[in-house]
Every structure is written in C-alpha cells, then in structure tokens.
Design a protein around this motif. Structure first.
Motif, mmCIF file in Angstrom:
data_model
loop_
_atom_site.group_PDB
_atom_site.id
_atom_site.type_symbol
_atom_site.label_atom_id
_atom_site.label_comp_id
_atom_site.label_asym_id
_atom_site.label_seq_id
_atom_site.Cartn_x
_atom_site.Cartn_y
_atom_site.Cartn_z
ATOM 1 N N ALA A 138 0.828 -1.208 0.000
ATOM 2 C CA ALA A 138 0.000 0.000 0.000
ATOM 3 C C ALA A 138 0.863 1.258 0.000
ATOM 4 O O ALA A 138 0.576 2.233 -0.706
ATOM 5 N N ALA A 139 1.937 1.244 0.815
ATOM 6 C CA ALA A 139 2.810 2.421 0.876
ATOM 7 C C ALA A 139 3.510 2.653 -0.449
ATOM 8 O O ALA A 139 3.650 3.797 -0.903
ATOM 9 N N LEU A 140 3.951 1.577 -1.104
ATOM 10 C CA LEU A 140 4.633 1.729 -2.382
ATOM 11 C C LEU A 140 3.686 2.273 -3.449
ATOM 12 O O LEU A 140 4.051 3.160 -4.236
ATOM 13 N N GLU A 141 2.459 1.776 -3.474
ATOM 14 C CA GLU A 141 1.501 2.273 -4.463
ATOM 15 C C GLU A 141 1.181 3.747 -4.217
ATOM 16 O O GLU A 141 1.073 4.539 -5.154
ATOM 17 N N ARG A 142 1.059 4.135 -2.942
ATOM 18 C CA ARG A 142 0.771 5.537 -2.635
ATOM 19 C C ARG A 142 1.924 6.428 -3.109
ATOM 20 O O ARG A 142 1.703 7.516 -3.648
ATOM 21 N N ALA A 143 3.175 5.965 -2.919
ATOM 22 C CA ALA A 143 4.322 6.751 -3.350
ATOM 23 C C ALA A 143 4.331 6.922 -4.860
ATOM 24 O O ALA A 143 4.588 8.025 -5.387
ATOM 25 N N VAL A 144 4.044 5.850 -5.600
ATOM 26 C CA VAL A 144 4.035 5.943 -7.069
ATOM 27 C C VAL A 144 2.894 6.850 -7.534
ATOM 28 O O VAL A 144 3.057 7.660 -8.462
ATOM 29 N N VAL A 145 1.735 6.757 -6.882
ATOM 30 C CA VAL A 145 0.606 7.620 -7.242
ATOM 31 C C VAL A 145 0.963 9.084 -7.014
ATOM 32 O O VAL A 145 0.657 9.954 -7.842
ATOM 33 N N ASN A 146 1.624 9.374 -5.871
ATOM 34 C CA ASN A 146 2.025 10.763 -5.595
ATOM 35 C C ASN A 146 2.995 11.278 -6.652
ATOM 36 O O ASN A 146 2.927 12.446 -7.069
ATOM 37 N N LEU A 147 3.912 10.404 -7.086
ATOM 38 C CA LEU A 147 4.892 10.811 -8.089
ATOM 39 C C LEU A 147 4.202 11.105 -9.419
ATOM 40 O O LEU A 147 4.495 12.111 -10.098
ATOM 41 N N LEU A 148 3.264 10.233 -9.800
ATOM 42 C CA LEU A 148 2.535 10.453 -11.056
ATOM 43 C C LEU A 148 1.599 11.651 -10.945
ATOM 44 O O LEU A 148 1.440 12.424 -11.898
ATOM 45 N N ASP A 149 0.972 11.803 -9.785
ATOM 46 C CA ASP A 149 0.049 12.911 -9.596
ATOM 47 C C ASP A 149 0.774 14.247 -9.687
ATOM 48 O O ASP A 149 0.236 15.228 -10.212
ATOM 49 N N LEU A 198 3.089 17.714 0.859
ATOM 50 C CA LEU A 198 3.561 16.514 1.551
ATOM 51 C C LEU A 198 3.718 15.316 0.630
ATOM 52 O O LEU A 198 4.271 14.297 1.030
ATOM 53 N N GLY A 199 3.216 15.406 -0.604
ATOM 54 C CA GLY A 199 3.228 14.242 -1.491
ATOM 55 C C GLY A 199 4.623 13.732 -1.769
ATOM 56 O O GLY A 199 4.913 12.544 -1.599
ATOM 57 N N LEU A 200 5.537 14.600 -2.197
ATOM 58 C CA LEU A 200 6.899 14.164 -2.505
ATOM 59 C C LEU A 200 7.663 13.764 -1.248
ATOM 60 O O LEU A 200 8.568 12.922 -1.303
ATOM 61 N N SER A 201 7.335 14.373 -0.102
ATOM 62 C CA SER A 201 7.964 13.967 1.152
ATOM 63 C C SER A 201 7.607 12.527 1.492
ATOM 64 O O SER A 201 8.455 11.745 1.935
ATOM 65 N N ILE A 202 6.353 12.140 1.265
ATOM 66 C CA ILE A 202 5.934 10.750 1.482
ATOM 67 C C ILE A 202 6.638 9.824 0.498
ATOM 68 O O ILE A 202 7.049 8.711 0.850
ATOM 69 N N VAL A 203 6.803 10.267 -0.733
ATOM 70 C CA VAL A 203 7.531 9.452 -1.720
ATOM 71 C C VAL A 203 8.960 9.179 -1.244
ATOM 72 O O VAL A 203 9.445 8.037 -1.268
ATOM 73 N N ALA A 204 9.649 10.247 -0.820
ATOM 74 C CA ALA A 204 11.037 10.080 -0.386
ATOM 75 C C ALA A 204 11.136 9.144 0.809
ATOM 76 O O ALA A 204 12.019 8.281 0.872
ATOM 77 N N ARG A 205 10.221 9.273 1.750
ATOM 78 C CA ARG A 205 10.268 8.417 2.938
ATOM 79 C C ARG A 205 10.017 6.966 2.574
ATOM 80 O O ARG A 205 10.689 6.057 3.061
ATOM 81 N N THR A 206 9.064 6.715 1.722
ATOM 82 C CA THR A 206 8.747 5.340 1.325
ATOM 83 C C THR A 206 9.915 4.692 0.588
ATOM 84 O O THR A 206 10.297 3.557 0.862
ATOM 85 N N VAL A 207 10.485 5.420 -0.356
ATOM 86 C CA VAL A 207 11.578 4.869 -1.160
ATOM 87 C C VAL A 207 12.809 4.605 -0.308
ATOM 88 O O VAL A 207 13.454 3.556 -0.420
ATOM 89 N N GLU A 208 13.166 5.541 0.556
ATOM 90 C CA GLU A 208 14.335 5.356 1.417
ATOM 91 C C GLU A 208 14.130 4.175 2.360
ATOM 92 O O GLU A 208 15.065 3.411 2.623
ATOM 93 N N ALA A 209 12.928 4.014 2.893
ATOM 94 C CA ALA A 209 12.660 2.888 3.791
ATOM 95 C C ALA A 209 12.740 1.559 3.059
ATOM 96 O O ALA A 209 13.017 0.523 3.672
#
Length: 480
Positions: free
Chosen positions: A370-381, A437-448
C-alpha cells in the motif's frame, strides 16, 4: 553466600570495584603466602632429614651390641658420646623393646611402623613427626640398624630411631607465617585503597555522564554535550550519548517544525471555511437570502476546503506513523510493474485530457504494497498536476529504474534541493491544490525500501523524476 552477594550488589559501583579488587589481591596473596610457607617448610624439613640421615651413618656394630646388651628404657650417663647433632637416639627391637642410646636426651615414643621396620630389616629411612617422652615435638627418622666400618650390614630385628627437636624449625615457620600475614595484610589494604582510587578515577567520566543524563531528564535540555577524551569505552559511551542527544534534539526540532508547518497549512482552509460558513449563517440569521449563484459558489468552496483539509490530515497521519514507509504493514514481494500500472490507471482519471505513455518491464521488490503504491501515485500525480493541457506524461520502468517525465514548466534549479521537504511548495504552485507533503511521502517510502528518488530538469523542458528500487526481474523468495 547469597546474603554476601546481595549485600555486595547493594554497594555503589566504585565500592564494589574496590572490594572485588581487594578480594582478588587477597586471594592471590594468600595463595602465594601458603605456597611460600609450604616450600620453606619442605626445605627446612629436608635439611633436618639430611642431618638425621648423616648423623647415624657412622655407628659401629659394637655400639649396637653395647646398647642392646645394656638395654635401658631411659638414658644413662656413662659419658659415651652420642652421634653428632642428635638429641634423641634409641634402638627398637622387633618385639617393641626400646633401648635408649647412652647420653641421649630422652626417649621417643615408638609406633607400630618402627617395629615393622625392625622386623623387615628395611634400610630405607622413614621420616615422621613425633613426640619425645618429655612431650617435645621432634622430627623422627627410623630405619633398620645398619653397621658402619669395615664390616657393613644390616642387624636383623633391630631398628634405630633418631630424632631432633623441631623447636627451631617451628619457630622459624611461625615467624615466616607472621611476616607473610603482615605483608599480605598490608598488600590487601593497599590494594583496596588503590582499587578505590582507580574506581573513582576510572568512573569519573561515568559520574559526568550520569550527572548529564539527570540534568537532561530534569530540564529536557538536549543541547548539553559531554567532553570526549581518548578512544576508550568511556569515550565511546560519551560520544554515543552526544550523538543520541543530538538526534533527539534534531527530532524535536523536526517535530516542532512539523507542528508549526501543519498549523500554518491547516489555518488556510479552516479560515476560508469559517468565513464561508459565517456568511451562510448570517444569511440565515438576518433573513437576507444570498443569491443562488453565490450560495452555490460558497457551498462549492466549503466542499473544496473540506476535501483539501481531509487530504492534508491524511498526509499528516501518513507521515506520523511509525514503521516501514509510514505504514505498519509487513514486507512483501511486490511486482513494481503491476503497482505502477495500477497507479497509472488511477492517475489517468485525474487528468483525462492527458496522455500517459507507459512502458513497464518486469521488476520485483520487497516493500509494503500500500505504501509503495501511494508513493508511485504521488509521483505520477505531481507530473499530472504540472503537465500542460493535452500534454503527455512518459512513464518508463527498466531494470528497477522508474522514470516519470512531464512537459510542464519545470522546476527552477535553485528549488530542486527543497522539493522533498515537508510542506515545501514552489511559489509558482501555491495556487494549485495540494499540501506539499506528497513528494515527502515518496522520499520516505523509497528510502525505507532501500531505494532512492530524485527530480531533475528534463531535456527540452519539463521535469523528470527518477525512482530506483533494489530488486530482480524475477520474483525473489518470500520473507520467512
């Protein structure tokens, strides 16, 4: 023993170190002292035994005959010389009869072993501690009667017993024991004092650390640091504490910044909602109807602000969660290409006039789905939000590298370092919906998930986002 251990554990650390040091030294001193005493005792006894052995080596057959012929249980005074350095000499018969040597100081109490030696005619000397007839402690040597001179041999059924008082030897050993006891006591006391001094000196940094920890706990002042000297364990502990307080201070600053930023971002929609609701309420209270078009616009504005507020709260909850990538879900094997394909379909609905061109090669990673999909959606959005009308968003996934390229206005070079900061928004994008906050969530998900993400200016205009995640083109084994 358990009571002693409990009492020892109740002492301060430096006192325990001093006691343990003193105990270790006391044990070592006692072991050395006892060993030394027994070595000296054995040496003194060996010297006495040698003297006893040498002193009866020159007795002639006539001496034995005279003593046996005039067998007397007590010493006589016939001026017959006794062997040199021997104070007690007697002949023991196999039947237990004792014939004391002339001019002997006295008799020695015999044992069954003396009679056995006489009966066996064993010339090997046997030594023991015994008692004289007058109660004096003596060192005794017994062996078969061996004659000296031209005619050497063993006199059957006779044993000669010679003895010397142990007063001098005992006195020497007692004096040695007293000296060892005094030296050992001084050593133990000195070691205890040295152990206490060493404990105080060695634990001084620990005291400083304790005082600092207590100060931090009392005042919550995370700016305190402990001086680090050397590279020993105490220095490493101090450095670790300094690093911990620095991390806590940084975390507190980030938390305060998050609260301040969240308050600022929440204030805008709340203020707008309150203004619109006050207008609607005043209209109802005064009876002055608002024109239908204005009322419809006010209701639409309230709905939009509520939607923005709900999205902002959701993003804040996402960032505040503990666990991997802001979620409590477990790691799983995720097909990144399917996740991207699903995200593309979701984002396509937000920009129906745009073209999303996707080329996705198989790639499997370990992440929380779920976290990975949210990060990709934020990046595309983010790409859809800044794309021009009827523009194209290019999505490529090749060997674990996901690129999302738009043809929008792009991001100025001086703003690129801040795009992943919380609540940061470009001045040119503040009129667009979003919370920053969208890109911040992306960065956190990817780094984790062990990957990395970056934004850069694209050739020919626009922005390209690059996301890299470790994985494989085939599904890896599941985490057990």
């Amino acid at each position: 023993m358990s009571a002693v251990l409990r009492r020892l554990r109740g002492l301060p650390l430096r006192s325990r170190l001093a006691v343990l040091t003193a105990a270790a030294v006391a044990f070592a001193v006692a072991a050395v002292a006892v060993t030394c005493w027994f070595i000296v005792r054995g040496q003194l006894y060996r010297q006495v035994d040698d003297d006893l052995r040498d002193s009866v080596s020159n007795i002639s057959p006539s001496d034995y005959a005279t003593v046996v012929a005039t067998c007397s249980p007590s010493p006589s005074t016939d001026n017959r010389p006794r062997p040199a350095q021997i104070y007690y000499v007697q002949v023991v018969k196999s039947d237990g009869t004792v014939c004391v040597w002339p001019n002997s100081v006295g008799s020695v109490k015999t044992t069954d072993g003396d009679q056995e030696i006489a009966a066996s005619s064993d010339p090997t000397p046997r030594f023991r501690n015994g008692t004289a007839g007058d109660g004096t402690s003596v060192r005794v040597m017994t062996r078969a009667a061996v004659t000296a001179g031209p005619v050497r041999g063993v006199v059957r059924d006779l044993a000669i017993t010679s003895a010397v008082p142990l007063d001098d030897t005992t006195r020497t050993l007692n004096r040695l024991a007293l000296v060892l006891l005094l030296i050992g006591g001084i050593g133990v006391i000195g070691s205890g004092a040295a152990g206490l001094w060493i404990a105080r000196t060695g634990l001084r940094p620990v005291d400083q650390l304790t005082e600092t920890v207590e100060h931090v706990a009392r005042t919550e002042d995370l700016t305190v640091r402990i001086p680090v000297e050397g590279d020993d364990e105490i220095a490493r502990l101090s450095a670790s504490f300094n690093s911990m307080t620095a991390s806590l201070a940084s975390s507190r600053e980030l938390q305060q910044q998050l609260i301040a930023d969240a308050g600022h971002e929440l204030r805008t929609p709340l203020t707008s909602m309150r203004t619109n609701i006050e207008l609607l309420t005043r209209s109802e209270e005064t009876g002055r109807a608002i024109p239908p078009d204005d009322r419809k616009a006010l209701m639409a504005s309230v709905k939009a602000q509520m939607t923005e507020l709900a999205a902002l709260i959701g993003d804040l909850q996402e960032l505040s969660r503990t666990g991997l990538a802001g979620s409590d879900g477990p790691l799983k094997v995720v097909s990144l290409h399917e996740t991207v394909r699903t995200a593309v379909e979701r984002v396509r609905l937000r920009g129906p006039e745009l073209t999303l061109d996707a080329e996705l090669a198989p790639w499997y990673v370990r992440a929380e789905p779920a976290a990975l999909e949210r990060a990709v959606v934020n990046l595309l959005d983010n790409a859809v939000k800044f794309s021009p009308p009827k523009g194209t968003v290019e999505v490529r996934l090749m060997r674990g590298t996901l690129t999302v390229r738009d043809h929008g206005p792009g991001i100025p070079a001086d703003e690129l370092p801040y795009v992943f900061d919380r609540f940061w928004r470009s001045p040119t994008a503040r009129a667009l919906p979003g919370s920053g906050l969208g890109l911040s969530i992306v960065a956190r998900t990817v780094e984790a998930s062990g990957g990395e993400v970056a934004l850069a200016a694209a050739d020919g205009g626009g922005t390209v986002a690059t996301l890299k995640l470790p994985g494989a083109p085939t599904p890896p084994p599941e985490i057990p």
